[in-house]
Design an enzyme around this catalytic site. Structure first.
Site, mmCIF file in Angstrom:
data_model
loop_
_atom_site.group_PDB
_atom_site.id
_atom_site.type_symbol
_atom_site.label_atom_id
_atom_site.label_comp_id
_atom_site.label_asym_id
_atom_site.label_seq_id
_atom_site.Cartn_x
_atom_site.Cartn_y
_atom_site.Cartn_z
ATOM 1 N N ARG A 3 39.369 -39.803 -75.821
ATOM 2 C CA ARG A 3 40.700 -40.338 -76.120
ATOM 3 C C ARG A 3 41.331 -40.946 -74.872
ATOM 4 O O ARG A 3 42.520 -40.741 -74.606
ATOM 5 C CB ARG A 3 41.620 -39.221 -76.655
ATOM 6 N N TYR A 129 39.137 -34.180 -94.186
ATOM 7 C CA TYR A 129 40.403 -34.920 -94.306
ATOM 8 C C TYR A 129 40.557 -35.491 -95.715
ATOM 9 O O TYR A 129 41.648 -35.509 -96.289
ATOM 10 C CB TYR A 129 40.452 -36.082 -93.306
HETATM 11 O O1 CP3 Z 1 40.111 -43.457 -76.574
HETATM 12 C C1 CP3 Z 1 39.447 -43.060 -77.562
HETATM 13 O O2 CP3 Z 1 38.804 -41.994 -77.559
HETATM 14 C C2 CP3 Z 1 39.321 -43.989 -78.761
HETATM 15 C C3 CP3 Z 1 40.200 -43.792 -79.801
HETATM 16 C C4 CP3 Z 1 40.127 -42.621 -80.777
HETATM 17 C C5 CP3 Z 1 41.286 -42.252 -81.491
HETATM 18 N N1 CP3 Z 1 40.936 -41.326 -82.425
HETATM 19 C C6 CP3 Z 1 42.615 -42.839 -81.275
HETATM 20 C C7 CP3 Z 1 43.798 -42.125 -81.758
HETATM 21 C C8 CP3 Z 1 39.070 -41.824 -81.237
HETATM 22 C C9 CP3 Z 1 37.635 -41.758 -80.757
HETATM 23 C C10 CP3 Z 1 39.600 -41.011 -82.289
HETATM 24 C C11 CP3 Z 1 38.789 -40.093 -83.084
HETATM 25 C C12 CP3 Z 1 39.448 -39.144 -83.989
HETATM 26 N N2 CP3 Z 1 40.543 -39.336 -84.787
HETATM 27 C C13 CP3 Z 1 38.958 -37.842 -84.256
HETATM 28 C C14 CP3 Z 1 37.693 -37.256 -83.671
HETATM 29 C C15 CP3 Z 1 37.866 -36.814 -82.275
HETATM 30 C C16 CP3 Z 1 38.779 -35.636 -82.109
HETATM 31 O O3 CP3 Z 1 39.829 -35.854 -81.478
HETATM 32 O O4 CP3 Z 1 38.431 -34.544 -82.533
HETATM 33 C C17 CP3 Z 1 39.830 -37.244 -85.196
HETATM 34 C C18 CP3 Z 1 39.718 -35.842 -85.741
HETATM 35 C C19 CP3 Z 1 40.817 -38.202 -85.537
HETATM 36 C C20 CP3 Z 1 41.918 -38.068 -86.539
HETATM 37 C C21 CP3 Z 1 43.236 -38.291 -85.918
HETATM 38 N N3 CP3 Z 1 43.698 -39.517 -85.462
HETATM 39 C C22 CP3 Z 1 44.266 -37.349 -85.693
HETATM 40 C C23 CP3 Z 1 44.158 -35.876 -86.027
HETATM 41 C C24 CP3 Z 1 45.349 -38.030 -85.120
HETATM 42 C C25 CP3 Z 1 46.723 -37.497 -84.781
HETATM 43 C C26 CP3 Z 1 46.637 -36.825 -83.448
HETATM 44 C C27 CP3 Z 1 47.926 -36.853 -82.703
HETATM 45 O O5 CP3 Z 1 47.873 -36.344 -81.576
HETATM 46 O O6 CP3 Z 1 48.936 -37.388 -83.193
HETATM 47 C C28 CP3 Z 1 44.956 -39.375 -84.930
HETATM 48 C C29 CP3 Z 1 45.776 -40.437 -84.334
HETATM 49 C C30 CP3 Z 1 45.218 -41.066 -83.100
HETATM 50 N N4 CP3 Z 1 43.956 -41.529 -82.982
HETATM 51 C C31 CP3 Z 1 45.941 -41.334 -81.886
HETATM 52 C C32 CP3 Z 1 45.047 -42.013 -81.058
HETATM 53 C C33 CP3 Z 1 45.344 -42.596 -79.699
HETATM 54 C C34 CP3 Z 1 47.410 -41.028 -81.629
HETATM 55 C C35 CP3 Z 1 48.233 -41.944 -82.468
HETATM 56 C C36 CP3 Z 1 49.427 -42.554 -81.784
HETATM 57 O O7 CP3 Z 1 49.302 -43.221 -80.744
HETATM 58 O O8 CP3 Z 1 50.512 -42.414 -82.366
#
Ligand code: CP3
Length: 329
Positions: A3, A129
């Site tokens: 991330r 999910y």
């Molecule tokens: O930099 C990177 O790694 C690339 C981007 C990336 C994101 N999500 C961006 C993101 C990657 C590889 C993911 C994968 C992802 N998404 C996973 C698997 C990895 C892990 O973390 O276990 C999962 C389970 C998700 C599902 C997901 N997406 C969740 C649970 C959330 C909310 C989390 C939160 O902290 O709010 C997201 C949103 C998300 N995906 C954000 C980012 C940068 C935050 C959203 C924002 O900027 O408002």
């Protein structure tokens, strides 16, 4: 770093505020390319990971997906064969065209020596999910359904194996050097279900990707994998295995195949804390992996409250140490 593009960076927050919703940002090739490149410019990481999310796959299949501020993802639920039949039988790749465009644009903007990673979620994680319609503690709704309706669960997993394989192949064709499969919820599965619901589907994706594109490299990350280490280490479906912070590398690595590359496993909270906790965490990883192929990384995603100076410090420490050990930084 996991991330590595995200809310701990002021330049991400600025752009995010302009982009509209999180999914709007993911599907805007120009902005998603910029966000992908931000951490590379700032820190010079060895690899960029395309900016997207694992939930674009169920979205492309026809699920409603949205991200509520402060609440995480929300999806329409898929809990029966009838609901599954309403989704696309194969993934309509044209709906994911912006993702492929991001990969092409990022590849053009990256230094030649910087690797580009694509990714998808593992079927069990994405299925959990789709079944609950949101993130859940212990993935109880999906686990319960796996016991009550194994035929539905197998059909859903099959749909996701097929969709993910096709999606990853197109990512490779669009410029990704390697792809990572994120199994964020492996921990919740009992040993008897870990094989059929996690390891086997991931293995089928890896086999499918490699059959189509033999040069492709696949990293498999399983969070909470502590309880499944023996199954994982010796049957690792990919070219490298990502490990979270609960795994004692010093204990586990000597039991793994000698040439299996690993990735991880610094606790993201040690990176927030800094100081002695961070020093000890870095040393523990570096000492445990000496002489083995290892990608230094966090054990899970970097958190928004992480101080940037701690990231800079970590990089200096690791890169200094890496040259000491004769590895590529
Ligand atoms: O930099 C990177 O790694 C690339 C981007 C990336 C994101 N999500 C961006 C993101 C990657 C590889 C993911 C994968 C992802 N998404 C996973 C698997 C990895 C892990 O973390 O276990 C999962 C389970 C998700 C599902 C997901 N997406 C969740 C649970 C959330 C909310 C989390 C939160 O902290 O709010 C997201 C949103 C998300 N995906 C954000 C980012 C940068 C935050 C959203 C924002 O900027 O408002």
């Amino acid at each position: 770093m996991m991330r590595q593009a995200g809310r701990y960076l002021p330049e991400y927050r600025e752009l995010r505020a302009k982009a509209g919703s999180f999914l709007d940002l993911c599907y805007n090739p120009e902005l998603a390319t910029e966000v992908t490149l931000q951490p590379i410019r700032r820190f010079g990481f060895d690899a960029a990971i395309m900016f997207s999310d694992i939930l674009v796959v169920p979205h492309a299949l026809g699920c409603d997906v949205s991200f509520q501020e402060g609440e995480g993802p929300r999806l329409s639920q898929t809990t029966s064969m009838e609901a599954l039949d309403r989704l696309a039988p194969t993934i309509p790749l044209e709906r994911l065209a912006p993702v492929f465009e991001v990969l092409q644009r990022v590849r053009e903007g990256l230094p030649a020596e910087t690797a580009l990673l694509g990714f998808c979620g593992a079927p069990w994680t994405v299925a959990s999910y789709m079944i609950a319609g949101k993130g859940t503690p212990d993935q109880a709704p999906a686990r319960t359904l796996a016991y009550r309706d194994p035929a539905f669960m197998a059909a859903l997993i099959d749909r996701l194996v097929e969709a993910s394989t096709t999606y990853l192949i197109r990512q490779i064709d669009s410029g990704a050097d390697a792809v990572q499969i994120f199994e964020s919820f492996g921990a919740a599965l009992p040993p008897a279900l870990f094989g059929p619901l996690s390891l086997d589907p991931i293995s089928r994706i890896v086999a499918g990707v490699k059959a189509a594109r033999p040069q492709a490299r696949v990293i498999v990350f399983v969070r909470g994998s502590g309880g499944h280490m023996t199954q994982l280490g010796w049957n690792c479906p990919g070219d490298a295995l990502g490990l979270d912070w609960t795994v004692d590398l010093a204990h586990v690595l000597p039991t793994f195949p000698e040439h299996l590359p690993t990735q991880g496993n610094l606790d993201p909270l040690a990176l927030i804390a800094g100081g002695d906790a961070l020093e000890r965490g870095i040393d523990a990883v570096l000492d445990a992996v000496e002489g083995r192929p290892h990608i230094f990384n966090l054990g899970h995603g970097i958190l928004p409250e992480t101080p940037i100076v701690h990231v800079e410090h970590m990089l200096r420490r690791v890169r200094g140490a890496a040259s000491r050990y004769g590895a590529k930084s």
